[in-house]
Every structure is written in C-alpha cells, then in structure tokens.
Design an enzyme around this catalytic site. Structure first.
Site, PDB file in Angstrom:
ATOM      1  N   PHE A 281     -12.958   7.481  -0.015  1.00  0.00           N
ATOM      2  CA  PHE A 281     -13.619   6.532   0.885  1.00  0.00           C
ATOM      3  C   PHE A 281     -12.959   6.658   2.240  1.00  0.00           C
ATOM      4  O   PHE A 281     -11.750   6.483   2.366  1.00  0.00           O
ATOM      5  CB  PHE A 281     -13.535   5.082   0.402  1.00  0.00           C
ATOM      6  CG  PHE A 281     -14.238   4.150   1.358  1.00  0.00           C
ATOM      7  CD1 PHE A 281     -15.615   3.962   1.280  1.00  0.00           C
ATOM      8  CD2 PHE A 281     -13.546   3.514   2.376  1.00  0.00           C
ATOM      9  CE1 PHE A 281     -16.283   3.151   2.194  1.00  0.00           C
ATOM     10  CE2 PHE A 281     -14.205   2.695   3.298  1.00  0.00           C
ATOM     11  CZ  PHE A 281     -15.577   2.516   3.195  1.00  0.00           C
TER      12      PHE A 281
ATOM     13  N   ASP B  54      -5.272  10.364   4.632  1.00  0.00           N
ATOM     14  CA  ASP B  54      -5.981   9.178   5.091  1.00  0.00           C
ATOM     15  C   ASP B  54      -5.239   7.959   4.528  1.00  0.00           C
ATOM     16  O   ASP B  54      -5.401   7.592   3.367  1.00  0.00           O
ATOM     17  CB  ASP B  54      -7.438   9.213   4.606  1.00  0.00           C
ATOM     18  CG  ASP B  54      -8.235   8.012   5.104  1.00  0.00           C
ATOM     19  OD1 ASP B  54      -7.640   7.118   5.744  1.00  0.00           O
ATOM     20  OD2 ASP B  54      -9.450   7.961   4.842  1.00  0.00           O
TER      21      ASP B  54
ATOM     22  N   LYS C  35      -6.654  -0.439   9.642  1.00  0.00           N
ATOM     23  CA  LYS C  35      -6.487  -1.706   8.942  1.00  0.00           C
ATOM     24  C   LYS C  35      -5.251  -2.501   9.410  1.00  0.00           C
ATOM     25  O   LYS C  35      -5.325  -3.171  10.427  1.00  0.00           O
ATOM     26  CB  LYS C  35      -6.505  -1.463   7.435  1.00  0.00           C
ATOM     27  CG  LYS C  35      -7.905  -0.970   7.007  1.00  0.00           C
ATOM     28  CD  LYS C  35      -8.180  -1.034   5.543  1.00  0.00           C
ATOM     29  CE  LYS C  35      -9.674  -0.830   5.275  1.00  0.00           C
ATOM     30  NZ  LYS C  35     -10.009   0.389   4.553  1.00  0.00           N
TER      31      LYS C  35
END
Ligand SMILES: *Cc1c(COP(=O)(O)O)cnc(C)c1O
Length: 416
Positions: A154, A239, A268
């Site tokens: 993702f 990632d 984030k």
C-alpha cells in the site's frame, strides 16, 4: 391539544439541525465507511465525541498521530510559526526548511531530503527519482525502466500507485495504469532476485506491510533484499510512511535488520499529527537527478510544515518515543496474547504496530471495531479480518491495560 400532540407539532415546525454525520453522508463522496461517531476533541491518546464521551485512540489516524492529539509542544510550534510565516512556495528560501532537512537527514542517515505533503506524493517522488537515476546513471534504455514492488503493498491512492497495487478494489475502474511496474511476493528474497532484469531501477518495499494487515516478513528478509539490490545495482527504496519514526520500536523499521536503504519515504507521523508532511530521502547520486523544474509541490517544504516537522523530530528524541514504542509494544502484544480468546487466531507486529487476526467464522474485524467503540476504544479494521492496534506512541501502561480489557469485553459481547 395534548402535550404530546403539541410536542409533535413543534417537531414538525422546528426541524432539529442535521447532525454532522448526516451532512457528511448527504454532501460528501462516500469513499469512506466511518464508524458512526462524531469526534470533536482530542488530547494525548484520548478522543472525545460530541456527547462528551471519551475514547482511547488505538489507531492514531493510520499512525499519523504518534505524538498523541494536539501535543502542546507541537501546537505551540504550529501556532507560533503560523503567526509568523506559513506558506511561501519554494520560489524563495525560508529560515525553516534548511534546519528541518538537516535534522531529518542526520536522524535517518540519508544524504538529502525532498519535502512533499502526503505519503503518496513521497512515493511518486521516489518513483521519479528511481527512473531518472536508472536512465542517467545505470544507462537503462530510455522508457524501459522497471520498478519492482511487493504484492500486498500500500503506497497511496494516485493512479500510478493503485496501478501497481494487488488489491482489486483499489484498481477497479481507475485504469488505464502506468506501465513499468512488476510485483513479487512479499517476504520472498529469491523471488525478488529472480524478477530483476538489466532494466530494473528499484525495488520499493514496506519493511512491515501496514495496510495489508500488519504483515511482518521473515527475519533476514530486509538484509537479504539489501544484499540482492546492491549486487544487481538496483535501488532499495523503503516505504516507511507508516513504519517510520519510531512506530515499530526502532527509528526506522529497516534498523531492526541494520539495513540502510538507498531511498526512503516518510510521512504520516512526520507532520506531528497536525499537518500533512512527507519526504523522500535518498543517497546523493539518486537525489542529484532532480534539477530545478523537474519536480515540485506548491506546499511541499513550506515553513509551517518545516517548523512542525522539525519540532516533531525533536520531540521524538526528547520523549524517547522510539524506546517507548518498543517497550509498550511488547507489553501490548503480550497482553493481547494473554486474552487467549479462541476468536484471536494470531497477534503479530512490532513495536506499537500490532495486528490482531480475528477468526472470520466468529466475527468480522469491523464488527469487533464496532463493539470496541461501545467499550470506549476506537480503531479500524484492515483487510476484513485484522483489528489494528496502533495507538499514539505516548500511550501509558494503564491505557494499554484499559484497551486490552475493552477488547476482551468486546469479544465476549460479540459472542453473546
Ligand atoms: C498511508 C501510506 C502511504 C500513503 O500516504 P498518504 O498520506 O495517505 O498519501 C504510503 N505508504 C504507506 C506504507 C502508507 O501506509
């Protein structure tokens, strides 16, 4: 007129204002399925709804709220900077960006950083850097660069990124997709090596797959990937938008295997739970591929984001949150395991990124999350069968105990 009739008539003439929940449903796109709760305030690991009810946040906005809600130090950095200088674009230098990038590079051991806003933008930046590096440095024929990704990845929701997703719903109806990607099974180093061709520019991988359901690869996987990428002159790009900045009990999840990637995406938590702040970091010769005009972002690296991001990194060190995530995470995992409910088929994760696999014959993970909401705990299922437990890194022992007891009660309630 009876009192009841008068009340009924009044209800007719004075409509109650629609709730924020109904306004969202009426005017918003239905691209989320939120729990039926309206939040109005947050403080530390707690969230409060419009009736003043208190909940423990065991999701932290998909790991974006590592410092807890509205951490006073970060709110102060935000408000001070907002009152002085917020957005300038990168057409000018500011006093904020340089120090932020220096701190980010020094902490992560990377040479350079390129600031963006969302995680998806950081990944898009990584893709552009890897491709250009492949043409200019590795001499891959123009237009032929290939990027390998892991099944179950993702990396966000842009058309390029969903194009290399293995999740049917993320792709359905959004094609045609960008070529130049191929996927290999996650956790399988020999499969990666077999898929590498002379045109392979990079392998983009999450050290622990978050959205796929907190999937931890076999021990030694990241180190093996590092060795394979080095041997084939392929960039290893991690990632760490979700796993980075202490979430898994190490500053970077790569650190668990002593691996240093060639490229790294962060997001984030980098925005301190207040703003979208992301970055692509890389070694010198990779970042050198960008020259003025190649790439950019109106808001990327703005002084407000830089001030908050910088304050977040300092706070991470000052409050020893990496160590804390390791200790609290081990405790959380042990406590969840100790529930020993037959519906819990697996507890996995690292640090404060924990997935609780629920037997679908017992209940859906969504049903468990709804039951948890009634017990005063908020979280979100991932992949239908996994309940995610990823609280702010500032969570206290007693709060973990309360969350675990709530989970045990929620499971009992579902049985009843
Ligand atoms: C959330 C996430 C992204 C995308 O971040 P956005 O800010 O939602 O665009 C990218 N990679 C990983 C690993 C993520 O978990």
């Amino acid at each position: 007129m009876t009192t009841a009739a008068r009340a009924a008539a009044l209800r007719h003439t004075v409509p109650t204002p629609p709730s924020p929940l109904h306004l969202e449903a009426a005017y918003g796109a239905h691209n989320y399925h939120p729990l039926p709760i309206v939040l109005t305030r947050g403080a530390g690991a707690y969230l409060f709804d419009d009736a003043g009810r208190r909940y423990l946040d065991m999701m932290s906005a998909y790991s974006a709220v590592s410092f807890g809600h509205s951490h006073p130090v970060l709110v102060q950095a935000l408000t001070e900077q907002a009152g002085r200088l917020a957005v300038t674009s990168r057409a000018f230098h500011t006093d904020r960006l340089g120090p932020f990038l220096q701190k980010l590079c020094r902490m992560t051991g990377m040479a350079r950083a390129l600031p963006m806003n969302s995680g998806a933008e950081a990944v898009e930046t990584a893709i552009k850097a890897a491709r250009k590096w492949a043409y200019k440095v590795k001499h891959v024929p123009e237009g032929q660069a290939q990027i390998l990704v892991a099944e179950g990845n993702f990396a966000g929701r842009t058309t390029t990124i969903v194009g290399f997703s293995s999740e049917a719903q993320y792709r359905d109806g959004f094609g045609p997709f960008a070529p130049g990607f191929a996927s290999v099974p996650f956790g399988d180093a020999p499969a990666l090596e077999a898929a590498i061709t002379p045109h392979t520019a990079a392998f983009i991988v999450e050290p622990i797959q978050g959205e796929a359901g907190i999937v931890v690869p076999p021990a030694g996987y990241l180190a093996a990937v590092r060795e394979i990428c080095t041997r084939h002159n392929v960039l290893m790009i991690c990632d760490e938008v979700q796993t980075g900045l202490g979430r898994t009990g190490a500053l970077l999840a790569c650190d668990h295997e002593g691996v240093k990637p060639d490229g790294l995406t962060l997001g984030k938590a980098l925005g301190g739970g207040l703003l979208p702040v992301s970055a692509f970091l890389a070694r010198d010769d990779v970042m050198a591929q960008f020259t003025p005009g190649d790439h950019g972002s109106t808001f990327g690296g703005n002084p407000l984001a830089a001030a908050v991001g910088h304050a977040a990194l300092l706070l991470l060190e000052r409050e020893h949150l990496v160590q804390r995530a390791a200790e609290q995470g081990a405790y959380l995992m042990a406590q969840v395991q100790a529930i020993a409910h037959p519906a819990i088929t697996e507890v996995r994760g690292r640090g404060l990124l924990v997935g609780v696999e629920i037997d679908p014959a017992f209940a859906s993970a969504r049903a468990v999350c709804e039951a948890l909401m009634h017990e005063g705990v908020l979280t979100k299922d991932t992949h239908h069968t996994v309940v995610r437990l990823a609280p702010p890194l500032v969570i206290e022992r007693e709060q973990i105990d309360a969350a675990v007891q709530a989970l045990a009660r929620a499971l009992r309630r579902l049985k009843a």
